[in-house]
Design a protein around this motif. Structure first.
Motif, PDB file in Angstrom:
ATOM      1  N   TYR A 113      17.415  43.930  44.076  1.00  0.00           N
ATOM      2  CA  TYR A 113      17.595  43.265  42.789  1.00  0.00           C
ATOM      3  C   TYR A 113      19.084  43.099  42.500  1.00  0.00           C
ATOM      4  O   TYR A 113      19.887  43.939  42.880  1.00  0.00           O
ATOM      5  CB  TYR A 113      16.960  44.087  41.663  1.00  0.00           C
ATOM      6  CG  TYR A 113      15.471  44.266  41.843  1.00  0.00           C
ATOM      7  CD1 TYR A 113      14.584  43.312  41.377  1.00  0.00           C
ATOM      8  CD2 TYR A 113      14.962  45.384  42.507  1.00  0.00           C
ATOM      9  CE1 TYR A 113      13.218  43.463  41.554  1.00  0.00           C
ATOM     10  CE2 TYR A 113      13.589  45.537  42.684  1.00  0.00           C
ATOM     11  CZ  TYR A 113      12.728  44.578  42.200  1.00  0.00           C
ATOM     12  OH  TYR A 113      11.389  44.731  42.379  1.00  0.00           O
ATOM     13  N   ALA A 114      19.425  42.032  41.819  1.00  0.00           N
ATOM     14  CA  ALA A 114      20.811  41.795  41.417  1.00  0.00           C
ATOM     15  C   ALA A 114      20.980  42.191  39.957  1.00  0.00           C
ATOM     16  O   ALA A 114      20.088  41.983  39.134  1.00  0.00           O
ATOM     17  CB  ALA A 114      21.173  40.332  41.597  1.00  0.00           C
ATOM     18  N   VAL A 115      22.125  42.761  39.651  1.00  0.00           N
ATOM     19  CA  VAL A 115      22.485  43.090  38.278  1.00  0.00           C
ATOM     20  C   VAL A 115      23.797  42.380  38.001  1.00  0.00           C
ATOM     21  O   VAL A 115      24.731  42.442  38.792  1.00  0.00           O
ATOM     22  CB  VAL A 115      22.662  44.615  38.092  1.00  0.00           C
ATOM     23  CG1 VAL A 115      23.132  44.934  36.690  1.00  0.00           C
ATOM     24  CG2 VAL A 115      21.367  45.334  38.412  1.00  0.00           C
ATOM     25  N   VAL A 116      23.874  41.686  36.874  1.00  0.00           N
ATOM     26  CA  VAL A 116      25.081  40.950  36.518  1.00  0.00           C
ATOM     27  C   VAL A 116      25.739  41.628  35.330  1.00  0.00           C
ATOM     28  O   VAL A 116      25.107  41.870  34.311  1.00  0.00           O
ATOM     29  CB  VAL A 116      24.749  39.479  36.171  1.00  0.00           C
ATOM     30  CG1 VAL A 116      26.006  38.721  35.763  1.00  0.00           C
ATOM     31  CG2 VAL A 116      24.057  38.801  37.336  1.00  0.00           C
ATOM     32  N   ASP A 117      27.010  41.961  35.481  1.00  0.00           N
ATOM     33  CA  ASP A 117      27.784  42.576  34.407  1.00  0.00           C
ATOM     34  C   ASP A 117      28.781  41.538  33.915  1.00  0.00           C
ATOM     35  O   ASP A 117      29.659  41.117  34.666  1.00  0.00           O
ATOM     36  CB  ASP A 117      28.502  43.816  34.952  1.00  0.00           C
ATOM     37  CG  ASP A 117      29.289  44.557  33.888  1.00  0.00           C
ATOM     38  OD1 ASP A 117      29.126  44.240  32.694  1.00  0.00           O
ATOM     39  OD2 ASP A 117      30.075  45.443  34.258  1.00  0.00           O
ATOM     40  N   ILE A 118      28.610  41.089  32.679  1.00  0.00           N
ATOM     41  CA  ILE A 118      29.552  40.116  32.130  1.00  0.00           C
ATOM     42  C   ILE A 118      30.415  40.811  31.092  1.00  0.00           C
ATOM     43  O   ILE A 118      29.958  41.637  30.325  1.00  0.00           O
ATOM     44  CB  ILE A 118      28.837  38.883  31.540  1.00  0.00           C
ATOM     45  CG1 ILE A 118      27.865  39.270  30.430  1.00  0.00           C
ATOM     46  CG2 ILE A 118      28.080  38.140  32.626  1.00  0.00           C
ATOM     47  CD1 ILE A 118      27.253  38.085  29.707  1.00  0.00           C
ATOM     48  N   TYR A 119      31.695  40.492  31.109  1.00  0.00           N
ATOM     49  CA  TYR A 119      32.624  41.133  30.189  1.00  0.00           C
ATOM     50  C   TYR A 119      33.820  40.212  29.962  1.00  0.00           C
ATOM     51  O   TYR A 119      33.896  39.135  30.545  1.00  0.00           O
ATOM     52  CB  TYR A 119      33.075  42.479  30.741  1.00  0.00           C
ATOM     53  CG  TYR A 119      33.782  42.365  32.070  1.00  0.00           C
ATOM     54  CD1 TYR A 119      33.063  42.337  33.253  1.00  0.00           C
ATOM     55  CD2 TYR A 119      35.172  42.252  32.132  1.00  0.00           C
ATOM     56  CE1 TYR A 119      33.698  42.199  34.467  1.00  0.00           C
ATOM     57  CE2 TYR A 119      35.814  42.121  33.358  1.00  0.00           C
ATOM     58  CZ  TYR A 119      35.069  42.095  34.522  1.00  0.00           C
ATOM     59  OH  TYR A 119      35.705  41.959  35.721  1.00  0.00           O
ATOM     60  N   GLY A 120      34.735  40.643  29.136  1.00  0.00           N
ATOM     61  CA  GLY A 120      35.930  39.844  28.879  1.00  0.00           C
ATOM     62  C   GLY A 120      35.584  38.598  28.103  1.00  0.00           C
ATOM     63  O   GLY A 120      34.878  38.652  27.102  1.00  0.00           O
ATOM     64  N   SER A 121      36.046  37.460  28.590  1.00  0.00           N
ATOM     65  CA  SER A 121      35.846  36.206  27.868  1.00  0.00           C
ATOM     66  C   SER A 121      34.575  35.472  28.294  1.00  0.00           C
ATOM     67  O   SER A 121      34.334  34.356  27.859  1.00  0.00           O
ATOM     68  CB  SER A 121      37.062  35.295  28.065  1.00  0.00           C
ATOM     69  OG  SER A 121      37.215  35.005  29.443  1.00  0.00           O
ATOM     70  N   THR A 122      33.756  36.096  29.126  1.00  0.00           N
ATOM     71  CA  THR A 122      32.516  35.452  29.572  1.00  0.00           C
ATOM     72  C   THR A 122      31.574  35.313  28.384  1.00  0.00           C
ATOM     73  O   THR A 122      31.324  36.271  27.656  1.00  0.00           O
ATOM     74  CB  THR A 122      31.836  36.276  30.683  1.00  0.00           C
ATOM     75  OG1 THR A 122      32.757  36.426  31.751  1.00  0.00           O
ATOM     76  CG2 THR A 122      30.576  35.603  31.170  1.00  0.00           C
ATOM     77  N   GLU A 161      35.766  29.253  34.990  1.00  0.00           N
ATOM     78  CA  GLU A 161      34.636  28.553  34.398  1.00  0.00           C
ATOM     79  C   GLU A 161      34.084  27.535  35.387  1.00  0.00           C
ATOM     80  O   GLU A 161      34.828  26.838  36.067  1.00  0.00           O
ATOM     81  CB  GLU A 161      35.069  27.830  33.120  1.00  0.00           C
ATOM     82  CG  GLU A 161      33.920  27.123  32.424  1.00  0.00           C
ATOM     83  CD  GLU A 161      34.337  26.476  31.108  1.00  0.00           C
ATOM     84  OE1 GLU A 161      33.570  25.629  30.638  1.00  0.00           O
ATOM     85  OE2 GLU A 161      35.404  26.814  30.585  1.00  0.00           O
ATOM     86  N   GLY A 162      32.771  27.514  35.528  1.00  0.00           N
ATOM     87  CA  GLY A 162      32.117  26.588  36.440  1.00  0.00           C
ATOM     88  C   GLY A 162      31.973  27.091  37.863  1.00  0.00           C
ATOM     89  O   GLY A 162      31.391  26.433  38.706  1.00  0.00           O
ATOM     90  N   THR A 163      32.501  28.280  38.136  1.00  0.00           N
ATOM     91  CA  THR A 163      32.409  28.851  39.479  1.00  0.00           C
ATOM     92  C   THR A 163      30.969  29.269  39.761  1.00  0.00           C
ATOM     93  O   THR A 163      30.310  29.848  38.909  1.00  0.00           O
ATOM     94  CB  THR A 163      33.337  30.074  39.615  1.00  0.00           C
ATOM     95  OG1 THR A 163      34.675  29.662  39.379  1.00  0.00           O
ATOM     96  CG2 THR A 163      33.230  30.706  40.988  1.00  0.00           C
TER      97      THR A 163
END
Length: 105
Positions: free
Chosen positions: A49-58, A12-14
């Protein structure tokens, strides 16, 4: 040569960033530390372009303002997209700039 980055634990905060350069490299930057190129041979003649994949506890991400490119880099990218390689040497620009431009094509 550095070992390629395979994964990273992100707390967190990274702050995670990517830097794209005229050599066709995309560098991974974590908390202001450049971990080197993670992707190479990217065409500078096309948008990236950037693609962000968020998963888990994000639960959220925050997109920060990108680093400002130098005018020199912006001009090199624009001209390399717009001017055919054969016509670069005829441009009314300083020789050093033309050599830099030609080296990116």
């Amino acid at each position: 040569d550095k070992e390629p980055v395979k994964y990273a634990v992100i707390d967190e905060g990274t702050t995670v960033g990517f830097k794209y350069n005229l050599k066709g490299q995309i560098h991974l930057i974590i908390n202001d530390t450049d971990l080197g190129p993670v992707i190479q041979n990217v065409s500078i003649h096309q948008d990236v372009y950037a693609v962000v994949d968020i998963y888990g506890s994000t639960t959220k991400i925050k997109v920060l303002s990108p680093e400002v490119q130098s005018l020199h880099e912006i001009c090199i990218v624009a001209l390399s997209r717009l001017v055919p390689k054969a016509k670069i040497s005829a441009l009314p620009l300083p020789r050093r700039f033309i050599k830099n431009l030609q080296s990116t094509m």
